[in-house]
Motif scaffolding. Structure first.
Motif, PDB file in Angstrom:
ATOM      1  N   GLU A 859     -11.066  20.564  85.659  1.00  0.00           N
ATOM      2  CA  GLU A 859      -9.822  20.044  86.214  1.00  0.00           C
ATOM      3  C   GLU A 859      -9.165  19.069  85.245  1.00  0.00           C
ATOM      4  O   GLU A 859      -9.817  18.239  84.631  1.00  0.00           O
ATOM      5  N   CYS A 861      -6.520  15.938  84.286  1.00  0.00           N
ATOM      6  CA  CYS A 861      -6.233  14.661  84.932  1.00  0.00           C
ATOM      7  C   CYS A 861      -5.149  13.927  84.151  1.00  0.00           C
ATOM      8  O   CYS A 861      -4.877  14.225  82.986  1.00  0.00           O
ATOM      9  N   GLN A 879      -7.803   7.825  87.188  1.00  0.00           N
ATOM     10  CA  GLN A 879      -8.590   8.507  88.214  1.00  0.00           C
ATOM     11  C   GLN A 879     -10.077   8.229  88.064  1.00  0.00           C
ATOM     12  O   GLN A 879     -10.804   8.105  89.046  1.00  0.00           O
ATOM     13  N   TYR A 880     -10.546   8.112  86.820  1.00  0.00           N
ATOM     14  CA  TYR A 880     -11.969   7.896  86.568  1.00  0.00           C
ATOM     15  C   TYR A 880     -12.253   6.542  85.927  1.00  0.00           C
ATOM     16  O   TYR A 880     -13.404   6.229  85.627  1.00  0.00           O
ATOM     17  N   THR A 936      -1.294  14.843  80.127  1.00  0.00           N
ATOM     18  CA  THR A 936      -2.373  15.540  80.832  1.00  0.00           C
ATOM     19  C   THR A 936      -3.506  15.807  79.861  1.00  0.00           C
ATOM     20  O   THR A 936      -3.279  16.311  78.750  1.00  0.00           O
ATOM     21  N   ALA A 963      -1.493  16.305  90.661  1.00  0.00           N
ATOM     22  CA  ALA A 963      -2.517  17.001  91.451  1.00  0.00           C
ATOM     23  C   ALA A 963      -1.865  17.650  92.658  1.00  0.00           C
ATOM     24  O   ALA A 963      -0.976  17.066  93.289  1.00  0.00           O
TER      25      ALA A 963
END
Length: 1063
Positions: A859, A861, A879-880, A936, A963
């Motif tokens: 995926e 991100c 996100q992480y 991205t 997303a």
């Protein structure tokens, strides 16, 4: 007392031999420090146990070369002679000598120092023409004989030596005194101590190989100590600590100097040391002396991303020239244990004529390869091995070392975790039986109860105060509880009482006990991604000291009498209390109560529930007021996206879950900061020269360059002249279209910060007590004694201060200013190691999370560009919570071209860098990437045989990643208006992560449970990272080394608001 003369043959600074005659006094009464003493010696302090079969006296050579074996706790009854200790000091330097002194001071080791050269009957004058090593061996043997006779033969004495001539000469001279070689001693008395046998073989082999070095010089000789000292005083040389750039370990290192040690007025920055020859055998962490090169030979820092990945061969992109120098001497070696990997079999066979000698690659990329002599090169393929450095001669390209023990096969989780601990100098052994015997008795069948005698001496709050705790879900080591209530009106109007109640650890951990010494050595609880290592035994940390709900516990309390309107302090009370926590809340539960969204379980008393909600609301208002006061003084708000790893019962990582900040986090943090501040004031006023405080020095202005340049690219101006100016500038640097911009700027500000450190008040001027991040004139740590030894010290100081006020006794601080400053430095070092170990552990599990994903189908991100480099950019993935490098030019010289739909492909072309953007030009046109642009990316894992795996980022598109919205999802409730520090981005990230986790668990069809191993290593009842859940309450200002990294180049870390427990 007998007066004699001692003749010393020394060398002058010019190399001439000088004969020095000193007076030497001999005494008949010299302490033997044995519990078997029949002569009533004045044996004060540590004495040798009588419960051993023999006493051991190592000679000077064994003490010098095999100290690691003597450090085994199994070997007891050790008598180190003054002769042997002086030999270590003169031949091995200060670091090895201090290591020996620490061994002698440690009560966990059964060893003592015997001053044989001052004892009338054991002193041996050196004979004319006698070699020094022979004289030292004779002195030690004479001391062994005296020791045996002094104890009336009650205990055999074994002298161990590597001198076979001494074994033959002395072994049969005296009955009861045995002379053995080290190997023979181990075989005779410790045949089952396999680790000691293996270590002896490794050290002995290294000593034999050391004599076989070549004669061709590879490096310049280091200057003598007296020349270095004179050069530093005159300003010709500068001393500092060598810091190797881990991304360019072969070439780039910097010497960071202490301002007080720099005599060169023109030098106001670090000194660059370029190349291995100029580094001259210095190893990362060594204290060195450097000489500046002529200005024509100065060069700048490399501005490209990590070499060898996105950089063309031969290209050197440099910044502005900076002071550049070469190492001319080593002032202090700071070698430690290193984890290495043995080379593949083909490399082992091709390394010279002696196939036993190999070049092992350290796990830490900043350390050079280490030459080791071993017979296990084939057996230990693909294993991690601990080694220690022995020497690095000028005739060798690599340092020599010896193996200590094998950790395990590389790549296995337990091996990698142990590697992280060893590399950060964290050595955790299980608590001993002797330590556990000091613990109070407590079991589920017979829980611990309060002592009636203690009830009389403490202020009893059980029936008068509504006490409650707010912690992460599943927390068992509850350090702190809170209370707030209305008081009868005073002359000035309504009053409030705010109370912070902290676990009374020092009641159970008395100073000088084995438990105290172990806690002092650990200094902190170590949190890793899948486990934790407690500072105190579990019976204290999870039970007797923990302020659990519904049970009586001892506490140390600070209680403020406040004006209910202005919240001005009328009076402060400090003292020991007895409490019973009525509610043990977790953060989300407390926030839900404040929002009116959740009711407490039916088991709780309904009539107290309204009082609890009222207390929470009052506490929130008080915390807002306290925060506003600090904001006016210039307190900094540095925050970021918090991410925790979700594990299943097999310790497999299933998700990286961002953490949603709540106002209740700040409420608790502000109360803890308030308590820490007032306790700091109390102990500093009572012990102005012996109080343990914590300060945060202002950062160096040059560290704000990236922050100011990045903000300027968006039209913002960052004023860094003071913390107040910086805080105001950050508040104004807001992009309405992208809330992440302000967050990234705050993280850059965090990068510029210096570390907050403990110090003794007697070692620091009053004007340096200030805490820059919290905007407080005095600060300490008082609120987490279960997890931090600094808090234990502060509790003892506070208890002593209270005793003085009550007139109980003329109490004073237990440690002198010098001792307290040494302890502060020890705790600072351990805290730094704990932070770095936690960071690297999290990176390990991040790699485990992405390792099983297919790079082609993984995926994508969203990422944000936050720094520009000559061959790429650095990005942050909210996100992480990751950051890393995106290369815009590869090894073949190709650059990234952006197609019309935003996809990125490689083509031949060129790259141009500007201050706020970087452009790639190909035959198809020009593509530009700007600061704070969203792109991205796809994340994959780059494996390494010898080092830690790293994350690799691939640029997919120059457009922001969107997303897909999950269908048929009920909208989440809006956050409360009072919540601070949140944004739509965080809410969206949290929502997506929680939904993904819920889907995974529904698909799996069960809820994860903790395995036996997880329960053993941590106390949390849910499979979350307790350590990372604690970050908002634990972490004030992230240190540079605590910022996580991916790939190369300067890194950007997640940041948290300054708070009570680690600010």
């Amino acid at each position: 007392m007998i007066k004699t003369e001692k003749v010393l043959h020394l060398k002058s600074s010019r190399g001439r031999k000088v004969r020095v005659v000193r007076e030497h006094y001999l005494r008949e009464l010299v302490p033997c420090y044995s519990s078997l003493c029949q002569a009533e010696c004045a044996n004060e302090g540590k004495v040798l146990s009588a419960d051993v079969t023999h006493y051991v006296v190592p000679d000077a050579g064994v003490t010098r070369d095999f100290m690691e074996i003597l450090e085994f706790r199994e070997i007891q009854g050790l008598v180190f002679t003054q002769t042997a200790c002086q030999a270590v000091q003169h031949s091995r330097g200060r670091r090895q000598y201090n290591r020996l002194r620490s061994l002698l001071k440690d009560p966990r080791h059964d060893c003592v120092l015997f001053a044989n050269e001052f004892q009338e009957y054991s002193y041996c004058p050196r004979e004319k023409g006698e070699p020094q090593d022979k004289w030292q061996t004779r002195c030690v043997y004479q001391a062994a004989v005296w020791y045996h006779d002094h104890l009336a033969g009650l205990k055999p004495v074994v002298m161990i030596t590597e001198d076979q001539g001494a074994v033959a000469e002395y072994s049969s001279l005296n009955c009861g005194v045995y002379v053995l070689s080290t190997l023979e001693y181990l075989r005779t008395f410790w045949p089952e101590l396999q680790a000691a046998h293996e270590l002896y073989g490794s050290i002995a082999q290294a000593l034999r190989e050391r004599g076989n070095e070549g004669t061709e010089r590879e490096f310049a000789e280091h200057l003598p100590a007296e020349v270095l000292e004179a050069g530093i005083k005159s300003g010709r040389y500068t001393q500092g600590t060598l810091n190797v750039n881990k991304h360019r370990a072969q070439h780039e290192a910097f010497v960071r100097f202490d301002g007080s040690s720099n005599k060169n007025s023109e030098l106001d920055s670090d000194v660059l040391v370029w190349g291995g020859k100029n580094r001259n055998r210095a190893v990362h962490g060594d204290m060195v002396a450097v000489e500046l090169l002529p200005k024509g030979e100065w060069r700048g820092r490399t501005t490209a991303l990590t070499e060898g990945q996105g950089e063309e061969k031969g290209e050197e992109s440099q910044g502005q020239p900076m002071p550049t120098g070469r190492v001319v001497g080593i002032l202090q070696r700071n070698w430690r244990d290193y984890v290495v990997t043995f080379p593949p079999r083909e490399e082992t066979q091709s390394q010279g004529r002696n196939s036993l000698r190999i070049l092992a690659t350290p796990w830490d990329q900043r350390i050079p390869k280490i030459r080791i002599s071993t017979h296990q090169a084939d057996t230990l393929q693909d294993h991690r091995v601990i080694v220690r450095l022995d020497s690095w001669d000028s005739t060798s390209l690599y340092p020599n070392g010896h193996s200590v023990r094998v950790l395990g096969r590389a790549g296995e989780l337990e091996t990698e975790v142990q590697t992280i601990l060893i590399e950060n100098c964290i050595h955790i052994a299980p608590f001993s039986e002797a330590q556990l015997r000091e613990m109070p008795a407590s079991s589920p069948e017979r829980p611990w109860t309060v002592d009636p005698a203690e009830v009389v001496t403490r202020r009893d709050l059980r029936d008068t105060h509504l006490v409650f705790s707010i912690d992460p879900r599943g927390c068992e080591d509850v350090d702190d509880t809170l209370s707030v209530r209305s008081l009868p009106p005073g002359p000035q109007g309504p009053r409030l009482e705010l109370g912070v109640h902290i676990a009374d650890v020092t009641h159970f951990v008395k100073e000088g006990t084995l438990t105290d010494l172990e806690a002092r050595a650990r200094a902190t609880t170590y949190y890793l991604a899948d486990r934790r290592y407690d500072m105190l035994p579990a019976v204290l940390s999870a039970d007797v000291c923990s302020l659990l709900g519904g049970v009586d516990r001892y506490a140390m309390s600070v209680m403020w009498d406040l004006d209910a309107q202005t919240l001005q302090v009328n009076r402060v009370w400090y003292g020991r209390t007895l409490i019973r926590s009525s509610y043990q809340l977790y953060y989300e539960q407390a926030q839900a109560l404040l929002n009116g969204e959740e009711s407490i379980e039916k088991t709780m008393e309904d009539h107290k529930l309204s009082h609890l909600i009222e207390a929470l609301e009052t506490l929130t208002q008080v915390a807002r007021h306290l925060r506003a006061q600090r904001d006016q003084g210039g307190a900094l708000e540095l925050e970021g996206v918090e991410v925790r790893a979700q594990l299943d019962e097999d310790k497999n990582i299933t998700a990286l879950v961002p953490r949603q900040p709540l106002e209740v986090h700040e409420t608790v943090a502000e109360c803890m900061i308030y308590a820490n501040h007032w306790v700091a004031r109390k102990i500093q006023e009572r012990f102005p020269q012996q109080a343990l405080l914590r300060h945060h020095p202002p950062p160096r202005q040059e560290f704000f360059t990236q922050l100011q340049d990045s903000a300027r690219a968006l039209g913002f101006t960052i004023d860094t002249r003071s913390n107040k100016a910086l805080a105001d500038s950050l508040d104004q640097a807001v992009d309405p279209q992208d809330p992440l911009v302000n967050r990234l700027l705050r993280v850059m500000a965090t990068q510029a910060m210096s570390n907050a450190l403990y110090f003794s008040t007697g070692a620091c001027p009053v004007d340096q007590y200030y805490h820059y991040g919290l905007a407080l004139d005095r600060y300490t740590h008082f609120t987490s004694p279960i997890r931090r030894y600094a808090d234990v010290i502060v509790h003892r100081l506070l208890t002593a201060a209270i005793a003085v006020e009550e007139g109980a006794r003329p109490a004073k601080a237990s440690a002198s200013n010098k001792e307290l400053e040494e302890m502060a430095q020890h705790i600072n070092n351990k805290n730094r190691a704990a932070q770095h170990a936690q960071k690297v552990s999290m990176e390990l599990f991040q790699c485990l999370y992405f390792r099983d994903k297919d790079p082609e189908t993984a995926e994508c991100c969203d990422a944000v560009i936050y720094a520009i480099r000559t061959n790429g950019v650095l990005v942050f993935i909210p996100q992480y919570g990751l950051k890393g490098a995106l290369y815009l030019r590869n090894r073949e010289g190709q650059v990234v071209r952006v197609s019309q739909d935003g996809r990125c492909v490689w083509e031949a072309g060129s790259l141009q860098r500007s201050l706020d953007h970087v452009s790639t030009t190909t035959a198809s046109g020009t593509s530009t990437f700007r600061l704070f642009q969203h792109v991205t990316v796809r994340v994959s894992v780059q494996t390494s045989r010898c080092h830690a795996d790293t994350l690799h980022l691939e640029l997919v598109s120059n457009r922001a990643h969107r997303a897909p919205e999950p269908p048929d999802r009920t909208p989440r409730a809006a956050p409360p208006q009072g919540t601070r520090g949140r944004s739509q981005l965080v809410q969206e990230v949290v929502r997506q992560a929680e939904e993904a986790l819920l889907q995974a668990e529904e698909k799996k069809g069960r809820v994860s449970e903790l395995s036996k191993e997880e329960r053993e290593f941590r106390q949390s009842k849910t499979p979350n990272l307790y350590s990372l859940l604690e970050e908002v309450r634990e972490q004030a200002l992230l240190d540079l080394t605590a910022c996580g990294a991916v790939g190369g180049g300067p890194d950007l870390g997640t940041a948290a608001r300054p708070c009570a427990t680690s600010a």
